[in-house]
Design an enzyme around this catalytic site. Sequence first.
Site, short mmCIF file in Angstrom:
data_model
loop_
_atom_site.label_atom_id
_atom_site.label_comp_id
_atom_site.label_asym_id
_atom_site.label_seq_id
_atom_site.Cartn_x
_atom_site.Cartn_y
_atom_site.Cartn_z
N ASP A 1 -14.81 -4.60 2.02
CA ASP A 1 -14.48 -5.58 0.84
C ASP A 1 -14.27 -6.97 0.70
O ASP A 1 -13.88 -7.81 0.57
CB ASP A 1 -12.79 -5.42 1.06
N VAL B 1 2.99 -6.74 2.50
CA VAL B 1 1.96 -7.61 3.09
C VAL B 1 2.59 -8.70 2.81
O VAL B 1 3.52 -8.80 1.44
CB VAL B 1 0.60 -8.37 2.86
N GLY C 1 0.98 -0.97 -0.36
CA GLY C 1 0.12 0.23 -0.05
C GLY C 1 0.82 1.24 0.21
O GLY C 1 2.02 1.09 -0.12
#
Length: 897
Positions: free
Chosen positions: A738, A603, A598
């Site tokens: 999401d 991640v 991001g």
Amino acid sequence: MCRCDRRTIMHLFLLLILQATAAFGQIDPAHCRSALGMGDKRIKDEAITASSQWYETTGPQYARLNLEEGDGAWCPKGQLEPSDSQYLQVDLGSLTFLTVVGTQGRYARNSGNEFARAYRLNYSSDGGLWKSWRDRLGNTVIEGNKDAYTSVIKDIHPPIITRYIRLMPVTKPFTTVCMRVELYGCLWDDGLISYSAPEGQPMTQPGYPFASFNDSTYDGVHEKRKLSGGLGQLTDGVIGLDDFLLTRQYNVWPGYDYLGWRNDSLGSQGYVEMEFVFDKQRNFTSMKVHSNNMFSRGVKIFSSVSCWFKPRLIAAWEPEPVTFVTVLDDRNPSARYVTVPLNRRTAKSIRCRFVFADVWMMFSEVSFQSVDTIVPTLLVPSPAANEETTGTTSLKTTVSPSPSGPPEDVSTPILIGCLVTIILLLVVIIFLILWCQCVCKVLEKAPRRILDEDVTVRLSSCSDTIILQTPPVPPRSGHTPGPVNTDPHYERVFLLDPQYQNPAVLRNKLPELSQSAEASACGGGYAEPDITQCTPHQCFHSNAPHYAETDIVRLQGVTGSNMYAVPALTVDSLTRKDISAAEFPRQQLIFREKLGEGQFGEVHLCEAEGLTEFLGEGSPLPESDGHSVLVAVKQLRADATSQARNDFLKEIKIMSRLNGPNIIRLLCVCVSSDPLCMVTEYMENGDLNMFLSQREIESTLTHANNIPSVSLSDLLHMSVQIASGMKYLASLNFVHRDLATRNCLLDRRLTIKIADFGMSRNLYSSDYYRIQGRAVLPIRWMAWESILLGKFTTASDVWAFGVTLWEIFTLCKEQPYSLLSDEQVIENTGEFFRNQGRQIFLYSPPLCPPSLFELMMRCWRRDIPDRPTFEGLYQALRPQVNSEQRPPGCRLGRGFP
């Protein structure tokens, strides 16, 4: 200086022509989807006939989609019985590649309610011999309409090559039937009306699945192991993959895309003979054959081919063939087109002998390039004097003597002129490509905007069904209609209402956006009053989604993963003391793979050594037998802002509150020093989207061939688990924002746990709408109020759950609303808000029980109170799972990792 003789010039010219046809000669079903003229009356009344009609005002000339002339549709006489064979016939005027059929009933300005629930298709190239269409699984009946005004668009798999088409309504009870129709496709330039060939054969090799290379969609005669008088998979526009065991279709067997023959099964002849018949006499320039070349499995392109020509069907074959020799490629196993020059030979029928180069020969497509004007055969030098080898092919051509002396002196200036013209065109094309690339780079830097013009949707979906709600809408007073879209490549679906471009009008029409509710709409939209306080101007950015950069960060999360929305949570004073998760030794995390990133974080997929022992009793992890455990590690970058750092700590605090059996757990953290890390579960079987897309529905065929599969009961069990996880989140007033199959992970026993970092993965970047250059909003899963108002609630999660169910029962083979671009998805959102019956819904998946699709439709209701709760969804889904079946994790061993 290099001298080029006339022969060299002629061959250069010929090769350029062949390369051009090789690039553009094959028809593409995905783009061959133009309306053929029922709706705009390019198909004349006299070309539309029927077996009968009820009245003069319900004659076949009124069977035009979206028009309401006469009494509104074609209606056959009397009530239909199941045995009836009434039909509507359309003459398309010339051979046509038909890919899509659209139908409606008789609406007649709300005075009619007759429609066909199903129909069959018959077709003919000459109006004499009629054939019945069937799909790739042998079914002949196509699902039709469920009401009188909704357009139902059906893809025809396989497509039909025809001039005449008949639609034959099918009914079970006695009923009155009426139809309106549109046909979609494009001109069939090949002119090929039939081919004959030996029947395809099966392949059985130890260690490989059984593969059958028969022409399963052939519509001609099967007799004495020979196909004759029809068309099939060699003309359906579907090109086989490099690995012939893989297919582009679903629920079919290995080898389906190819027609293949084994050398020793055809006797000692060593070749395959095929005959091609055309609609009229043509001058043929080339033939393209898409051939497999997987030489490691004994499959190669043909070594040579000889073609004979017949100017008329009753004439004899001309004695001199055109012969083409290939240079075999033992380095590149890719399937490829082989282009065979036919030297402008004139014929109505062609017979070709393809010579084996190995044990097997496999074709997936054959097409021809020709001109309609009949001219004398092009003269080329004799084979003795001219055998040119260029690239990977060797050209050997047979000639006829010229009756009027050498033609080369006359044709040389023309050939040189043509060659110069082609070179200039290539230069222009290269310039345009470079210019377009430059413009595209500039446009990518600008934010995407909602289109200011009427929206049109290109019918280029691979899905079978789309539903277009089109009840008649009278023009607004004082409004002058704009020009009618006459582009045959597009079909108008809905108009973009000016109020969608004017936020003030939009706000005034919605009760929840009144002045008294603006604060709650802005602040409560994300269920985070402390985060998203905004003015009406910020909430409604002109001509674009309103999300500000600060909102984007909090939607996406600092690591690129989604960030749960929760009730007001104070973040100003978050410290290490607020975090209940244990501190894990950072040196015991071993990096394996970067999953995503991001704005301020990443991640990673890591192995955590000794994590099970570290967590002790009550650990959510399975027994590791002393081995390291796979975990997902979210890590904050060193250059993150203080606000991002605070948001990251807030995310850890949120995650530490989650302890549901179907929710990904926060296991531990590394926050005693930088970089800050949180460690969450990661499942052995990856995400549900990838898992399902690699499987087929369980059948006898999948068992026999050891194909990874799932059953309907498995899919229902997965749905119940996701509903259970979302029920848990809703009970805590958490909003996921999401929910999708990419955010559902599976462990080794196929237990599903809902995760939150699909947004960060490049693999799924196309699932997100880009704002300011970054993938942010999953608009294909978002409720209309989330896109237009920025309002995320449990009800908007319910909407996303309905889309997730749709993904599951399509086995994730298709993206939701694959028919629409991102901008058109947003336009369709406006139609959901206006609720005038013109919104486009996702179609019902073939695997989906009707009751379950009805549940999906309830999730997509326009009014928020009308949508079910997750508690209700869980209670509705749980009884549908067959309680007598063992859990999926106990019986899905076939083909599973």
